[in-house]
Design a protein around this motif. Structure first.
Motif, PDB file in Angstrom:
ATOM      1  N   LYS A 278       0.831  -1.206   0.000  1.00 43.81           N
ATOM      2  CA  LYS A 278       0.000   0.000   0.000  1.00 43.81           C
ATOM      3  C   LYS A 278       0.865   1.255   0.000  1.00 43.81           C
ATOM      4  CE  LYS A 278      -4.062   2.134   2.024  1.00 43.81           C
ATOM      5  NZ  LYS A 278      -5.144   2.049   3.032  1.00 43.81           N
ATOM      6  N   LYS A 279       1.982   1.189   0.713  1.00 39.46           N
ATOM      7  CA  LYS A 279       2.878   2.348   0.749  1.00 39.46           C
ATOM      8  C   LYS A 279       3.361   2.686  -0.663  1.00 39.46           C
ATOM      9  CE  LYS A 279       5.873   2.645   4.093  1.00 39.46           C
ATOM     10  NZ  LYS A 279       7.076   2.389   4.946  1.00 39.46           N
ATOM     11  N   ARG A 280       3.781   1.685  -1.404  1.00 41.74           N
ATOM     12  CA  ARG A 280       4.269   1.919  -2.760  1.00 41.74           C
ATOM     13  C   ARG A 280       3.154   2.450  -3.661  1.00 41.74           C
ATOM     14  NH1 ARG A 280       7.630  -3.728  -2.587  1.00 41.74           N
ATOM     15  NH2 ARG A 280       9.471  -2.911  -1.515  1.00 41.74           N
ATOM     16  N   TYR A 281       1.961   1.924  -3.474  1.00 44.97           N
ATOM     17  CA  TYR A 281       0.820   2.385  -4.273  1.00 44.97           C
ATOM     18  C   TYR A 281       0.540   3.873  -4.018  1.00 44.97           C
ATOM     19  CZ  TYR A 281      -4.043   3.329  -5.441  1.00 44.97           C
ATOM     20  OH  TYR A 281      -5.190   3.914  -5.918  1.00 44.97           O
ATOM     21  N   VAL A 282       0.529   4.269  -2.764  1.00 49.75           N
ATOM     22  CA  VAL A 282       0.230   5.664  -2.417  1.00 49.75           C
ATOM     23  C   VAL A 282       1.338   6.590  -2.905  1.00 49.75           C
ATOM     24  CG1 VAL A 282      -0.079   7.280  -0.482  1.00 49.75           C
ATOM     25  CG2 VAL A 282      -1.219   5.052  -0.453  1.00 49.75           C
ATOM     26  N   ILE A 283       2.573   6.139  -2.803  1.00 49.72           N
ATOM     27  CA  ILE A 283       3.701   6.943  -3.294  1.00 49.72           C
ATOM     28  C   ILE A 283       3.569   7.193  -4.790  1.00 49.72           C
ATOM     29  CG2 ILE A 283       6.195   6.940  -3.700  1.00 49.72           C
ATOM     30  CD1 ILE A 283       6.473   5.395  -1.047  1.00 49.72           C
ATOM     31  N   MET A 284       3.246   6.155  -5.524  1.00 51.10           N
ATOM     32  CA  MET A 284       3.101   6.297  -6.972  1.00 51.10           C
ATOM     33  C   MET A 284       1.896   7.176  -7.310  1.00 51.10           C
ATOM     34  SD  MET A 284       5.520   4.657  -8.592  1.00 51.10           S
ATOM     35  CE  MET A 284       4.821   4.382 -10.212  1.00 51.10           C
ATOM     36  N   LYS A 285       0.778   6.957  -6.630  1.00 51.98           N
ATOM     37  CA  LYS A 285      -0.447   7.702  -6.927  1.00 51.98           C
ATOM     38  C   LYS A 285      -0.268   9.200  -6.727  1.00 51.98           C
ATOM     39  CE  LYS A 285      -3.797   7.921  -3.936  1.00 51.98           C
ATOM     40  NZ  LYS A 285      -4.952   7.628  -3.065  1.00 51.98           N
ATOM     41  N   ASN A 286       0.408   9.580  -5.648  1.00 52.65           N
ATOM     42  CA  ASN A 286       0.564  10.999  -5.315  1.00 52.65           C
ATOM     43  C   ASN A 286       1.867  11.596  -5.821  1.00 52.65           C
ATOM     44  OD1 ASN A 286      -1.923  11.248  -3.925  1.00 52.65           O
ATOM     45  ND2 ASN A 286      -1.022  10.261  -2.131  1.00 52.65           N
ATOM     46  N   ASN A 287       2.672  10.774  -6.502  1.00 53.43           N
ATOM     47  CA  ASN A 287       3.913  11.267  -7.119  1.00 53.43           C
ATOM     48  C   ASN A 287       4.806  11.946  -6.089  1.00 53.43           C
ATOM     49  OD1 ASN A 287       5.771  11.760  -9.136  1.00 53.43           O
ATOM     50  ND2 ASN A 287       4.718  13.571  -9.928  1.00 53.43           N
ATOM     51  N   TYR A 288       5.072  11.229  -5.005  1.00 53.04           N
ATOM     52  CA  TYR A 288       5.971  11.747  -3.973  1.00 53.04           C
ATOM     53  C   TYR A 288       7.424  11.551  -4.399  1.00 53.04           C
ATOM     54  CZ  TYR A 288       1.927  11.503  -0.764  1.00 53.04           C
ATOM     55  OH  TYR A 288       0.707  11.652  -0.146  1.00 53.04           O
ATOM     56  N   PHE A 289       7.817  12.190  -5.497  1.00 55.31           N
ATOM     57  CA  PHE A 289       9.163  12.047  -6.032  1.00 55.31           C
ATOM     58  C   PHE A 289       9.781  13.414  -6.280  1.00 55.31           C
ATOM     59  CE2 PHE A 289       6.957   8.261  -7.926  1.00 55.31           C
ATOM     60  CZ  PHE A 289       7.570   7.324  -7.107  1.00 55.31           C
ATOM     61  N   THR A 290      11.079  13.532  -6.015  1.00 50.21           N
ATOM     62  CA  THR A 290      11.801  14.742  -6.399  1.00 50.21           C
ATOM     63  C   THR A 290      12.848  14.430  -7.461  1.00 50.21           C
ATOM     64  OG1 THR A 290      13.321  14.408  -4.543  1.00 50.21           O
ATOM     65  CG2 THR A 290      11.483  15.932  -4.210  1.00 50.21           C
ATOM     66  N   ASN A 291      13.556  13.326  -7.305  1.00 48.38           N
ATOM     67  CA  ASN A 291      14.469  12.840  -8.338  1.00 48.38           C
ATOM     68  C   ASN A 291      13.942  11.480  -8.767  1.00 48.38           C
ATOM     69  OD1 ASN A 291      16.808  11.051  -9.223  1.00 48.38           O
ATOM     70  ND2 ASN A 291      17.732  13.077  -9.333  1.00 48.38           N
ATOM     71  N   VAL A 292      13.473  11.385  -9.991  1.00 45.14           N
ATOM     72  CA  VAL A 292      12.662  10.245 -10.390  1.00 45.14           C
ATOM     73  C   VAL A 292      13.389   8.919 -10.211  1.00 45.14           C
ATOM     74  CG1 VAL A 292      11.424   9.162 -12.297  1.00 45.14           C
ATOM     75  CG2 VAL A 292      11.300  11.632 -11.973  1.00 45.14           C
ATOM     76  N   MET A 293      14.601   8.783 -10.740  1.00 45.58           N
ATOM     77  CA  MET A 293      15.288   7.500 -10.684  1.00 45.58           C
ATOM     78  C   MET A 293      15.601   7.097  -9.240  1.00 45.58           C
ATOM     79  SD  MET A 293      18.965   6.264 -12.213  1.00 45.58           S
ATOM     80  CE  MET A 293      19.892   7.097 -10.938  1.00 45.58           C
ATOM     81  N   LEU A 294      16.234   8.009  -8.502  1.00 46.15           N
ATOM     82  CA  LEU A 294      16.618   7.674  -7.138  1.00 46.15           C
ATOM     83  C   LEU A 294      15.408   7.425  -6.260  1.00 46.15           C
ATOM     84  CD1 LEU A 294      19.600  10.098  -6.418  1.00 46.15           C
ATOM     85  CD2 LEU A 294      19.674   7.623  -6.660  1.00 46.15           C
ATOM     86  N   ASN A 295      14.378   8.248  -6.386  1.00 45.78           N
ATOM     87  CA  ASN A 295      13.210   8.075  -5.530  1.00 45.78           C
ATOM     88  C   ASN A 295      12.474   6.760  -5.813  1.00 45.78           C
ATOM     89  OD1 ASN A 295      12.160  11.561  -5.184  1.00 45.78           O
ATOM     90  ND2 ASN A 295      13.734  10.369  -4.136  1.00 45.78           N
ATOM     91  N   ARG A 296      12.442   6.356  -7.067  1.00 46.49           N
ATOM     92  CA  ARG A 296      11.774   5.083  -7.369  1.00 46.49           C
ATOM     93  C   ARG A 296      12.541   3.907  -6.769  1.00 46.49           C
ATOM     94  NH1 ARG A 296       9.124   8.237 -10.737  1.00 46.49           N
ATOM     95  NH2 ARG A 296       7.208   7.526 -11.708  1.00 46.49           N
TER      96      ARG A 296
END
Length: 303
Positions: A278-296
């Protein structure tokens, strides 16, 4: 007039250079407020000498509450600012001669767009230098792998992209902030978050400061190994710590949040309670990223 807020602590080695760089600004309508956090070295003596030379420009405020730490030190300084704009200064950098004027011009441009009604923050790039002011990198953001354009609320919840020593805020934002909470990660991170909720953030892609690196002040990843960099970033991806900051933010500014941003903050706060899926789903849904590669990659390592 622009108020400049400087927090000091055991800064005798570099503070004179910083004071000289402020005095040498091409914009002259400023007042410098300094609060010392209980220095044990010669910092206060150096400040006193400059106050005698420039009594109308430099003021050392009361420091009876010693050892507040950097973020609360700046919080006390903000209470002293009464003018339309204020800037934040570290004790060990060097300001380029047009730092104030460049930042102020951008601020006024943005205020014209919003008819002076919007709380605004403006920040700039920095040149990274060593302790002897030798250039290490002409752009801090490239050096530290930060994209300053990623400054919306969902991204700022994860990582700050605003460097405090380059910030200027207008009085409307200062009044909305009112104080810096002890629970925040750092004062500049908190101010950027509030600006993203209540106003706007402007960035100038020009360095206005020599950002001195020394001792514990080092930035960026020094390792040549990509794996080591990824591991380091993953360890630094402290969802729990940042969700505590988000909780204070939500309690303080929920009235300013629209329905979408309210959901983004509440779901970020809940991350520490979710299982990995669920954590990964919510992160992806809300785009909690600043640096795409590293954050993923961080996302899959953080569970």
């Amino acid at each position: 007039m622009v108020d400049i807020l400087m927090a000091t602590y055991n800064g005798e080695k570099y503070i004179s250079e910083q004071l000289e760089s402020i005095i040498g600004q091409d914009f002259k309508d400023w007042k410098l407020f300094i609060r010392d956090d209980g220095s044990k070295d010669n910092t206060i003596h150096i400040i006193d000498n400059y106050m005698k030379k420039f009594p109308d420009k430099i003021e050392l405020i009361d420091n009876y509450n010693r050892n507040l730490g950097v973020k609360l030190n700046f919080g006390e300084l903000m209470k002293r600012s009464k003018n339309q704009y204020c800037m934040f200064s570290d004790q060990d950098d060097v300001w380029l001669p047009n730092k104030i004027s460049i930042t102020l011009n951008k601020m006024k441009e943005l205020e014209k767009v919003y008819d002076n009604k919007k709380p605004m923050l403006v920040h700039t790039d920095l040149k990274v230098v060593n302790q002897d002011l030798k250039l290490l990198n002409k752009s801090f953001f490239k050096y530290a792998n930060i994209d300053p354009k990623r400054n919306t609320l969902n991204k700022l919840l994860v990582k700050n992209t605003v460097t405090g020593c380059t910030m200027m805020i207008n009085s409307k934002l200062r009044k909305v902030i009112s104080e810096i909470p002890k629970e925040c990660v750092m004062h500049d991170h908190w101010i950027a978050l509030v600006a993203s909720i209540c106003g706007g953030i402007g960035f100038i892609d020009i360095p206005t400061i020599l950002y001195r690196q020394h001792g514990n002040n080092q930035v960026g990843a020094n390792s040549n190994s990509l794996l080591k960099k990824l591991i380091k970033h993953a360890k630094d991806f402290r969802y729990r710590f940042y969700t505590e900051q988000a909780e204070i933010l939500y309690r303080s500014y929920s009235n300013f949040l629209n329905s979408k941003d309210s959901r983004i903050v509440k779901e970020f706060i809940q991350l520490r309670r979710y299982n990995c899926i669920k954590k990964r789903y919510v992160i992806m849904k809300n785009n909690y990223f600043t640096n795409v590669m590293l954050n993923r990659i961080q996302m899959f390592l953080c569970c």
